[in-house]
Design a protein around this motif. Structure first.
Motif, PDB file in Angstrom:
ATOM      1  N   TRP A  44       4.482 -12.106   1.650  1.00 56.20           N
ATOM      2  CA  TRP A  44       3.820 -12.995   0.698  1.00 56.20           C
ATOM      3  C   TRP A  44       2.458 -12.432   0.296  1.00 56.20           C
ATOM      4  O   TRP A  44       2.115 -12.378  -0.897  1.00 56.20           O
ATOM      5  CB  TRP A  44       3.654 -14.387   1.294  1.00 56.20           C
ATOM      6  CG  TRP A  44       3.076 -15.373   0.311  1.00 56.20           C
ATOM      7  CD1 TRP A  44       1.763 -15.522  -0.044  1.00 56.20           C
ATOM      8  CD2 TRP A  44       3.803 -16.312  -0.485  1.00 56.20           C
ATOM      9  NE1 TRP A  44       1.621 -16.506  -0.983  1.00 56.20           N
ATOM     10  CE2 TRP A  44       2.852 -17.008  -1.278  1.00 56.20           C
ATOM     11  CE3 TRP A  44       5.145 -16.658  -0.588  1.00 56.20           C
ATOM     12  CZ2 TRP A  44       3.225 -18.011  -2.159  1.00 56.20           C
ATOM     13  CZ3 TRP A  44       5.521 -17.662  -1.471  1.00 56.20           C
ATOM     14  CH2 TRP A  44       4.565 -18.320  -2.238  1.00 56.20           C
ATOM     15  N   LEU A  45       1.676 -12.009   1.283  1.00 53.10           N
ATOM     16  CA  LEU A  45       0.342 -11.488   0.993  1.00 53.10           C
ATOM     17  C   LEU A  45       0.418 -10.227   0.130  1.00 53.10           C
ATOM     18  O   LEU A  45      -0.452  -9.994  -0.721  1.00 53.10           O
ATOM     19  CB  LEU A  45      -0.398 -11.178   2.301  1.00 53.10           C
ATOM     20  CG  LEU A  45      -0.789 -12.391   3.155  1.00 53.10           C
ATOM     21  CD1 LEU A  45      -1.379 -11.947   4.483  1.00 53.10           C
ATOM     22  CD2 LEU A  45      -1.776 -13.285   2.414  1.00 53.10           C
ATOM     23  N   GLU A  50      -5.197 -12.377  -4.145  1.00 52.27           N
ATOM     24  CA  GLU A  50      -6.037 -12.987  -3.113  1.00 52.27           C
ATOM     25  C   GLU A  50      -6.404 -14.436  -3.428  1.00 52.27           C
ATOM     26  O   GLU A  50      -6.718 -15.201  -2.519  1.00 52.27           O
ATOM     27  CB  GLU A  50      -7.312 -12.163  -2.923  1.00 52.27           C
ATOM     28  CG  GLU A  50      -7.081 -10.814  -2.254  1.00 52.27           C
ATOM     29  CD  GLU A  50      -8.377 -10.166  -1.842  1.00 52.27           C
ATOM     30  OE1 GLU A  50      -9.447 -10.771  -2.094  1.00 52.27           O
ATOM     31  OE2 GLU A  50      -8.320  -9.067  -1.264  1.00 52.27           O
ATOM     32  N   SER A  55      -1.742 -17.779  -0.063  1.00 55.50           N
ATOM     33  CA  SER A  55      -2.293 -16.568   0.556  1.00 55.50           C
ATOM     34  C   SER A  55      -3.589 -16.883   1.299  1.00 55.50           C
ATOM     35  O   SER A  55      -3.824 -16.383   2.407  1.00 55.50           O
ATOM     36  CB  SER A  55      -2.552 -15.498  -0.509  1.00 55.50           C
ATOM     37  OG  SER A  55      -1.360 -15.075  -1.121  1.00 55.50           O
TER      38      SER A  55
END
Length: 216
Positions: A44-45, A50, A55
């Motif tokens: 996912w990250l 960001e 996240s």
């Protein structure tokens, strides 16, 4: 081992962070919205920027574990007996005895004064706090908790502070009464905390943002 309902909201995460820092707790965090499993966090990250809100939460959860805490996350509706029964069973299988509960779950109330709202809308706002507290009490009966903390609001004391938030105020009135009832009925330390509006996180912050958008 601490269970925090609404644990992925602003206040829930703030309290979880405190427990991670101070006692390196084993944390069971629940939220209604879908959330990726731990085995999917890295993916996912890597595939979201960001600023993505999930996240941001994943990075915070990872920071808790870096402090020595252990984190178990569930997508579950606290107002559902079956879903919460499943959460508690899995958590106990993983961590053993649950020592404390912080009931943070709740939803904002934008429905306005009584004459504007339907019964169904009000019941949906009451459910997380009211049904949630009763379900947790039932499922953890006999668990000998160290504490059962209920996140209430100053709105049940200063009524005009939440004008138009009828169901939200009523739900907090219930939590205050329930804490008194449970404290007299059994030895579990039970407290309803009448929070004022938090400055940086929580429903009050989101409500201000929502109001600001309507003024554009």
């Amino acid at each position: 081992v601490y269970l925090i309902t609404g644990g992925l909201g602003g206040i829930g995460l703030t309290l979880a962070e405190h427990l991670a820092k101070t006692v390196r707790a084993k944390l069971i965090l629940t939220g209604r919205s879908a959330f990726p499993g731990k085995d999917q966090w890295g993916q996912w990250l890597g595939s979201h920027d960001e600023q993505d809100h999930i996240s941001t939460k994943i990075r915070r959860l990872e920071s808790f574990e870096a402090l020595g805490a252990e984190v178990l996350v569930f997508s579950a509706d606290v107002a559902s007996q079956d879903e919460m029964q499943n959460v508690i069973a899995q958590a106990q299988d993983r961590f053993g005895k649950i020592h404390g509960v912080v009931h943070c779950a709740g939803v904002p109330d934008y429905a306005g004064a009584i004459y504007k709202r339907s019964r169904e809308v009000s019941e949906s706002i009451l459910a997380p706090k009211v049904k949630g507290a009763l379900i947790l009490d039932n499922l953890l009966k006999g668990s000998d908790l160290d504490f059962f903390a209920l996140c209430s609001s100053l709105s049940s004391i200063l009524y005009r502070s939440k004008f138009g938030q009828v169901a939200y105020c009523a739900a907090n009135e219930f939590l205050d009464a329930f804490a008194c009832y449970k404290s007299r009925l059994e030895k579990t330390f039970t407290v309803a905390i009448n929070w004022c509006a938090w400055r940086e996180v929580g429903m009050a912050v989101e409500a201000r943002k929502r109001w600001a958008r309507t003024q554009d």
